[in-house]
Design a protein around this motif. Structure first.
Motif, mmCIF file in Angstrom:
data_model
loop_
_atom_site.group_PDB
_atom_site.id
_atom_site.type_symbol
_atom_site.label_atom_id
_atom_site.label_comp_id
_atom_site.label_asym_id
_atom_site.label_seq_id
_atom_site.Cartn_x
_atom_site.Cartn_y
_atom_site.Cartn_z
ATOM 1 N N THR A 18 44.934 36.038 32.279
ATOM 2 C CA THR A 18 45.757 36.418 33.429
ATOM 3 C C THR A 18 44.905 36.563 34.677
ATOM 4 O O THR A 18 43.746 36.958 34.616
ATOM 5 C CB THR A 18 46.499 37.753 33.189
ATOM 6 O OG1 THR A 18 45.543 38.797 32.973
ATOM 7 C CG2 THR A 18 47.445 37.660 32.016
ATOM 8 N N TYR A 19 45.534 36.248 35.809
ATOM 9 C CA TYR A 19 44.942 36.494 37.123
ATOM 10 C C TYR A 19 46.067 36.465 38.147
ATOM 11 O O TYR A 19 46.690 35.420 38.364
ATOM 12 C CB TYR A 19 43.871 35.454 37.478
ATOM 13 C CG TYR A 19 43.328 35.666 38.873
ATOM 14 C CD1 TYR A 19 42.485 36.741 39.144
ATOM 15 C CD2 TYR A 19 43.685 34.832 39.915
ATOM 16 C CE1 TYR A 19 42.008 36.967 40.423
ATOM 17 C CE2 TYR A 19 43.211 35.037 41.195
ATOM 18 C CZ TYR A 19 42.378 36.110 41.453
ATOM 19 O OH TYR A 19 41.909 36.341 42.711
ATOM 20 N N ASN A 20 46.348 37.605 38.730
ATOM 21 C CA ASN A 20 47.370 37.729 39.785
ATOM 22 C C ASN A 20 48.683 37.034 39.416
ATOM 23 O O ASN A 20 49.195 36.189 40.153
ATOM 24 C CB ASN A 20 46.843 37.188 41.111
ATOM 25 C CG ASN A 20 45.785 38.088 41.712
ATOM 26 O OD1 ASN A 20 45.594 39.220 41.283
ATOM 27 N ND2 ASN A 20 45.075 37.598 42.704
ATOM 28 N N THR A 71 49.293 43.035 38.105
ATOM 29 C CA THR A 71 49.235 42.456 36.762
ATOM 30 C C THR A 71 48.718 43.461 35.731
ATOM 31 O O THR A 71 49.320 43.639 34.671
ATOM 32 C CB THR A 71 48.354 41.193 36.757
ATOM 33 O OG1 THR A 71 48.945 40.215 37.627
ATOM 34 C CG2 THR A 71 48.225 40.603 35.372
ATOM 35 N N SER A 98 42.412 40.759 38.411
ATOM 36 C CA SER A 98 43.615 40.637 39.237
ATOM 37 C C SER A 98 43.609 41.687 40.339
ATOM 38 O O SER A 98 43.157 42.822 40.138
ATOM 39 C CB SER A 98 44.873 40.824 38.379
ATOM 40 O OG SER A 98 45.048 39.740 37.505
ATOM 41 N N ASP A 158 42.103 39.681 31.480
ATOM 42 C CA ASP A 158 42.404 39.691 32.910
ATOM 43 C C ASP A 158 41.143 39.401 33.708
ATOM 44 O O ASP A 158 40.099 40.021 33.504
ATOM 45 C CB ASP A 158 42.998 41.028 33.348
ATOM 46 C CG ASP A 158 43.431 40.966 34.789
ATOM 47 O OD1 ASP A 158 44.438 40.305 35.085
ATOM 48 O OD2 ASP A 158 42.714 41.547 35.643
#
Length: 70
Positions: free
Chosen positions: A13-15, A48, A44, A41
């Motif tokens: 995940t990222y933003n 998130t 972010s 992650d």
């Protein structure tokens, strides 16, 4: 499928505050329940992380990177 087999899902995940809840819910709501979700992650800057941390599910493992590496 044999329910003793552990399935691992890796979710980078990222933003992605707009989509992360739908993605996590989709994984957790599968009919096959012997699974783990490793969420990584990449630093972010939106909400998130707060969304991910709101889950109280032992199948989720969150890894927070210290530096954004893409």
């Amino acid at each position: 499928m044999n329910n003793s087999i552990l399935i691992t899902v890796i979710l980078p995940t990222y933003n992605c505050e707009k989509y992360v809840k739908d993605a996590v819910n989709s994984i957790l709501n599968q009919t096959y329940s012997n699974l783990e979700v490793i969420i990584i992650d990449d630093c972010s800057t939106d909400s998130t992380l707060q969304i991910i941390k709101s889950y109280q599910d032992s199948r989720i493992q969150l890894i927070e990177k210290e530096k954004n590496t893409g």
